[in-house]
Scaffold this active site. Structure first.
Site, PDB file in Angstrom:
ATOM      1  CG  HIS A 128      -2.023  -8.789  -0.340  1.00 57.28           C
ATOM      2  ND1 HIS A 128      -0.977  -7.477   0.095  1.00 57.28           N
ATOM      3  CD2 HIS A 128      -2.840  -8.322  -0.444  1.00 57.28           C
ATOM      4  CE1 HIS A 128      -1.821  -6.643  -0.431  1.00 57.28           C
ATOM      5  NE2 HIS A 128      -3.102  -7.272  -0.896  1.00 57.28           N
TER       6      HIS A 128
ATOM      7  CE1 TYR B 253      -2.848  -3.147  -0.121  1.00 58.29           C
ATOM      8  CE2 TYR B 253      -3.905  -2.445   2.261  1.00 58.29           C
ATOM      9  CZ  TYR B 253      -3.758  -3.131   1.630  1.00 58.29           C
ATOM     10  OH  TYR B 253      -4.720  -4.343   1.375  1.00 58.29           O
TER      11      TYR B 253
HETATM   12  P1  NAP Z   1     -13.752   0.528   1.172  1.00 55.07           P
HETATM   13  O1  NAP Z   1     -13.503   0.862   2.372  1.00 55.07           O
HETATM   14  O2  NAP Z   1     -14.786  -0.380  -0.310  1.00 55.07           O
HETATM   15  O3  NAP Z   1     -14.561   1.730   0.434  1.00 55.07           O
HETATM   16  C1  NAP Z   1     -13.726   2.731   0.546  1.00 55.07           C
HETATM   17  C2  NAP Z   1     -14.550   4.223  -0.129  1.00 55.07           C
HETATM   18  O4  NAP Z   1     -15.933   3.548   1.159  1.00 55.07           O
HETATM   19  C3  NAP Z   1     -13.341   5.112   0.069  1.00 55.07           C
HETATM   20  O5  NAP Z   1     -14.021   6.095  -0.674  1.00 55.07           O
HETATM   21  C4  NAP Z   1     -14.275   5.819   1.655  1.00 55.07           C
HETATM   22  O6  NAP Z   1     -14.572   7.290   0.965  1.00 55.07           O
HETATM   23  C5  NAP Z   1     -15.948   5.615   1.457  1.00 55.07           C
HETATM   24  N1  NAP Z   1     -16.451   5.636   2.862  1.00 55.07           N
HETATM   25  C6  NAP Z   1     -16.437   5.332   4.012  1.00 55.07           C
HETATM   26  N2  NAP Z   1     -16.273   5.318   4.906  1.00 55.07           N
HETATM   27  C7  NAP Z   1     -18.046   5.111   4.373  1.00 55.07           C
HETATM   28  C8  NAP Z   1     -18.944   5.990   4.665  1.00 55.07           C
HETATM   29  N3  NAP Z   1     -19.070   5.302   6.296  1.00 55.07           N
HETATM   30  N4  NAP Z   1     -19.649   6.279   4.040  1.00 55.07           N
HETATM   31  C9  NAP Z   1     -19.680   6.630   2.708  1.00 55.07           C
HETATM   32  N5  NAP Z   1     -18.022   6.245   2.269  1.00 55.07           N
HETATM   33  C10 NAP Z   1     -17.933   5.712   3.377  1.00 55.07           C
HETATM   34  O7  NAP Z   1     -12.673   0.108  -0.226  1.00 55.07           O
HETATM   35  P2  NAP Z   1     -10.809  -0.621   0.329  1.00 55.07           P
HETATM   36  O8  NAP Z   1      -9.947   0.576   0.540  1.00 55.07           O
HETATM   37  O9  NAP Z   1     -10.874  -1.437  -1.140  1.00 55.07           O
HETATM   38  O10 NAP Z   1     -11.603  -1.574   0.993  1.00 55.07           O
HETATM   39  C11 NAP Z   1     -10.837  -1.506   2.516  1.00 55.07           C
HETATM   40  C12 NAP Z   1      -9.809  -2.126   2.663  1.00 55.07           C
HETATM   41  O11 NAP Z   1      -9.802  -3.203   2.719  1.00 55.07           O
HETATM   42  C13 NAP Z   1      -8.209  -0.981   2.172  1.00 55.07           C
HETATM   43  O12 NAP Z   1      -8.629  -0.416   2.831  1.00 55.07           O
HETATM   44  C14 NAP Z   1      -7.506  -2.805   2.135  1.00 55.07           C
HETATM   45  O13 NAP Z   1      -6.764  -2.457   3.734  1.00 55.07           O
HETATM   46  C15 NAP Z   1      -8.176  -3.424   2.250  1.00 55.07           C
HETATM   47  N6  NAP Z   1      -8.313  -4.129   1.414  1.00 55.07           N
HETATM   48  C16 NAP Z   1      -7.545  -5.543   0.763  1.00 55.07           C
HETATM   49  C17 NAP Z   1      -7.274  -6.367  -0.530  1.00 55.07           C
HETATM   50  C18 NAP Z   1      -6.657  -7.870   0.215  1.00 55.07           C
HETATM   51  O14 NAP Z   1      -6.642  -7.898  -0.956  1.00 55.07           O
HETATM   52  N7  NAP Z   1      -6.152  -8.145   1.109  1.00 55.07           N
HETATM   53  C19 NAP Z   1      -7.634  -5.788  -1.319  1.00 55.07           C
HETATM   54  C20 NAP Z   1      -8.646  -4.797  -1.209  1.00 55.07           C
HETATM   55  C21 NAP Z   1      -8.351  -4.403   0.233  1.00 55.07           C
HETATM   56  P3  NAP Z   1     -13.287   8.238   2.175  1.00 55.07           P
HETATM   57  O15 NAP Z   1     -11.612   7.570   1.990  1.00 55.07           O
HETATM   58  O16 NAP Z   1     -13.470   9.309   1.411  1.00 55.07           O
HETATM   59  O17 NAP Z   1     -13.163   8.585   3.481  1.00 55.07           O
END
Ligand code: NAP
Length: 296
Positions: free
Chosen positions: A117, A58
């Protein structure tokens, strides 16, 4: 106090909602941008979202670095830190070197949880599991797990472990993408392994969802005086063995995510989102397990 659940069979309780950190950019950002990230992470910790998820990939290390600066301000024992080894290391020595570099960026001696990962097709699963066990033995991580492994790959990996068990599989799961909820969750529930649902808001904060799903979410959100994103998060963590890690840069979102931990959905509110392909028996099992989880 934000709800905590047991990680696998470990006896360790961790916050049912964690803070995702994919998105902390490593490039072309000013000081203010990183300060705002740090503030959001601090706010999450103060609201009880003490489980933080990061990975060496990341922001090419920047996420770990920023998380490290924030967690340094808190009592280490109050936090639960997960990081991940990216499949770009092929030898035991380089895999361990990568883990040590992550620890250094995070400025900690030990991960709470360290994950592979993605499955690495160029390195045997046996060797990857050996490395994870060695990291536990050396005190570099307390628990080990994987991410993006199928049930078949997960079972194979467990075979190679001599002393430790995998306690977690981090998988993509949300109200729109339910594949793992149907096909994998029953196994993890049976074995009492934690599933960390990543991208719980479909990565884009559910800004691009079908109207039919949005309408259902809106109806339930109104009843709970919540937002649709809070309902989508609550829906996941009302399932037994699921925890989740939304990423939120905006403080408003961090606060809402923390609040989502205490939303209890009833059976009908959970069932209404299941996709058509699931049969009635599976639905009932999932529905019942959701209740069990919440009342634990
Ligand atoms: P997500 O959490 O599904 O979505 C993030 C988006 O949602 C951002 O645009 C954020 O806005 C918005 N958001 C967050 N809380 C909100 C709320 N209460 N109301 C409205 N909008 C909201 O996305 P993601 O980053 O893909 O997944 C989360 C985490 O999972 C990652 O950060 C990472 O740590 C992990 N991940 C792991 C893998 C893997 O392969 N293991 C892959 C992908 C992700 P703002 O940021 O503008 O607040």
């Amino acid at each position: 106090m934000l709800r905590k659940v047991e990680l696998g069979n470990t006896g360790e309780k961790i916050s049912v909602i964690g803070q995702g950190t994919w998105g902390i950019s490593g490039f072309f950002k000013d000081h203010e941008y990183y300060e705002q990230w740090k503030d959001s992470l601090r706010m999450g910790i103060e609201l009880g979202i003490t489980h933080i998820d990061t990975a060496e990939v990341y922001g090419w290390g920047k996420s770990e670095e920023i998380v490290g600066q924030v967690i340094n301000e808190y009592n280490r024992d109050d936090l639960f830190i997960t990081s991940k080894l990216f499949p770009m290391h092929f030898r035991r020595k380089t895999m361990k070197k990568a883990a040590n570099k992550s620890l250094k960026r995070l400025d900690i001696d030990q991960f709470d949880l360290y994950l592979i990962h993605w499955p690495n097709p160029l390195v045997s699963v046996e060797k990857q599991m050996e490395v994870l066990e060695e990291l536990v033995k050396e005190g570099k991580t307390r628990y080990i797990g994987v991410s993006n492994f199928s049930v078949k790959q997960f079972k194979e990996a467990q075979i190679y472990l001599k002393r430790e068990r995998l306690v977690d599989n981090q998988l993509k799961a949300n109200i729109i993408e339910q594949k793992h909820i149907y096909h994998s969750l029953p196994y993890y529930q049976e074995e009492n392994i934690t599933v960390t649902a990543y991208s719980p808001l479909g990565h884009k904060g559910l800004t691009d969802i079908e109207q039919s799903i949005k309408s259902k979410l809106e109806k339930i959100a109104e009843k709970h005086n919540a937002t649709i994103q809070q309902i989508a998060i609550a829906w996941l963590i009302n399932h037994k063995n699921i925890i989740t890690i939304p990423k939120a840069f905006q403080k408003k979102h961090v606060k809402e995510n923390a609040e989502a931990a205490s939303i209890l959905l009833n059976k009908e509110e959970i069932r209404i989102f299941y996709e058509k392909m699931v049969n009635l028996n599976q639905r009932n099992e999932l529905k019942d397990s959701a209740e069990t989880n919440y009342t634990k």
